[in-house]
Enzyme design. Structure first.
Site, mmCIF file in Angstrom:
data_model
loop_
_atom_site.group_PDB
_atom_site.id
_atom_site.type_symbol
_atom_site.label_atom_id
_atom_site.label_comp_id
_atom_site.label_asym_id
_atom_site.label_seq_id
_atom_site.Cartn_x
_atom_site.Cartn_y
_atom_site.Cartn_z
ATOM 1 N N TYR A 257 -3.226 0.048 10.631
ATOM 2 C CA TYR A 257 -3.166 -0.295 9.209
ATOM 3 C C TYR A 257 -1.784 0.007 8.642
ATOM 4 O O TYR A 257 -1.198 -0.822 7.923
ATOM 5 C CB TYR A 257 -4.229 0.483 8.440
ATOM 6 C CG TYR A 257 -4.214 0.227 6.954
ATOM 7 C CD1 TYR A 257 -4.727 -0.958 6.434
ATOM 8 C CD2 TYR A 257 -3.686 1.165 6.068
ATOM 9 C CE1 TYR A 257 -4.708 -1.202 5.068
ATOM 10 C CE2 TYR A 257 -3.665 0.930 4.702
ATOM 11 C CZ TYR A 257 -4.180 -0.250 4.205
ATOM 12 O OH TYR A 257 -4.163 -0.486 2.851
ATOM 13 N N SER B 21 0.848 -1.193 0.000
ATOM 14 C CA SER B 21 0.000 0.000 0.000
ATOM 15 C C SER B 21 0.882 1.240 0.000
ATOM 16 O O SER B 21 2.058 1.183 0.397
ATOM 17 C CB SER B 21 -0.887 0.012 1.252
ATOM 18 O OG SER B 21 -1.528 1.256 1.436
#
EC number: 1.3.1.29
Length: 259
Positions: free
Chosen positions: A153, A140
């Protein structure tokens, strides 16, 4: 099944995973897919008829990952690429939340975003060694920069970078290991059930498109189909044969900071 390439994809029922199924099928691959529920299975069956090998289950369950690989081999005969793609977001969960909420969310996020990758790769590895295959993980923009999620996250996606480097080194020269870092992409990514976010979807957040536009130098929010090309490159035995330990960012410049 001859020399046709075979790819196995987790998190294949929606978002980037679903678009990966479409793209690899269009590129001529045989595809096996792990999806979360019967609704996602029905969606794939409607679009692809019986062209896919589909397993329904929890990516956190090692037996489910083993089942995915077994059914892939039973149907297609071999495995060339395993794509660890399943993931959840934390909806900007703050460290200032009650510890019980943070702790349970952390465990769930790391179980899906990190441990399930280890599990899937472990299950696929014996078959990948037979074919000198490859692994591609979904990292990501949050693997490289802050702002794309909360600390749970972001920590989970930084962990993926370490996995790529360590496993690429450990498994060379038999198996290549790489990742793609999407960012600024609107998907149906949900959050941890332990925090009550499992029914939420990123794409339904008010103002999400405008927020991403403001964070992205290229000035638009990507769709899943905009970010899948690097996966095809990394999976390719021809174009990707000299690539391992590499993470390709495809984030509209988000990691660079605001323009």
């Amino acid at each position: 099944m001859g020399n046709q390439q075979v790819v196995s994809i987790t998190g294949a029922g929606s978002g980037i995973g679903l678009e990966l199924v479409r793209s690899f099928k269009s590129a001529g691959y045989y595809v096996s897919a792990l999806v979360r529920n019967e609704e996602q299975e029905a969606l794939l069956c409607k679009e692809f008829k019986d062209a896919l090998e589909i397993v329904v289950g929890d990516v956190r369950d090692h037996a489910t990952n083993e089942k995915l690989i077994k059914q892939t081999i039973d149907r297609f005969g071999h495995l060339d690429c395993f794509i660890a793609n399943a993931g959840i977001w934390d909806y900007m969960l703050s460290i200032e939340e009650p510890w019980e909420k943070i702790s349970s969310s952390f465990d769930e996020i790391f179980d899906i975003n990190v441990k399930s990758y280890f599990s899937g790769i472990s299950a696929a590895l014996p078959e990948l060694k037979k074919t000198n295959g490859s692994v591609v993980m979904t990292a990501s923009v949050s693997s490289h920069a802050v702002g794309g999620g909360g600390s749970c996250y972001i920590a989970s996606k930084h962990a993926v970078l370490g996995m790529v480097k360590a496993l690429a080194y450990e498994l060379a020269p038999e198996v290549r290991v790489n990742a793609v870092s999407p960012g600024g992409t609107v998907t149906s990514l949900c959050g941890p059930a332990s925090a009550g976010f499992d029914k939420m979807h990123m794409k339904d957040m008010p103002g999400i498109d405008d927020m991403i536009k403001g964070l992205t130098p290229l000035g638009f929010a990507a769709k899943p189909e905009d970010v899948v090309a690097p996966y095809l490159l990394l999976a390719s035995r021809k174009q990707g044969k000299f690539i391992t330990g590499t993470v390709i960012s495809i984030d509209g410049g988000m990691a660079l900071g605001r323009k």
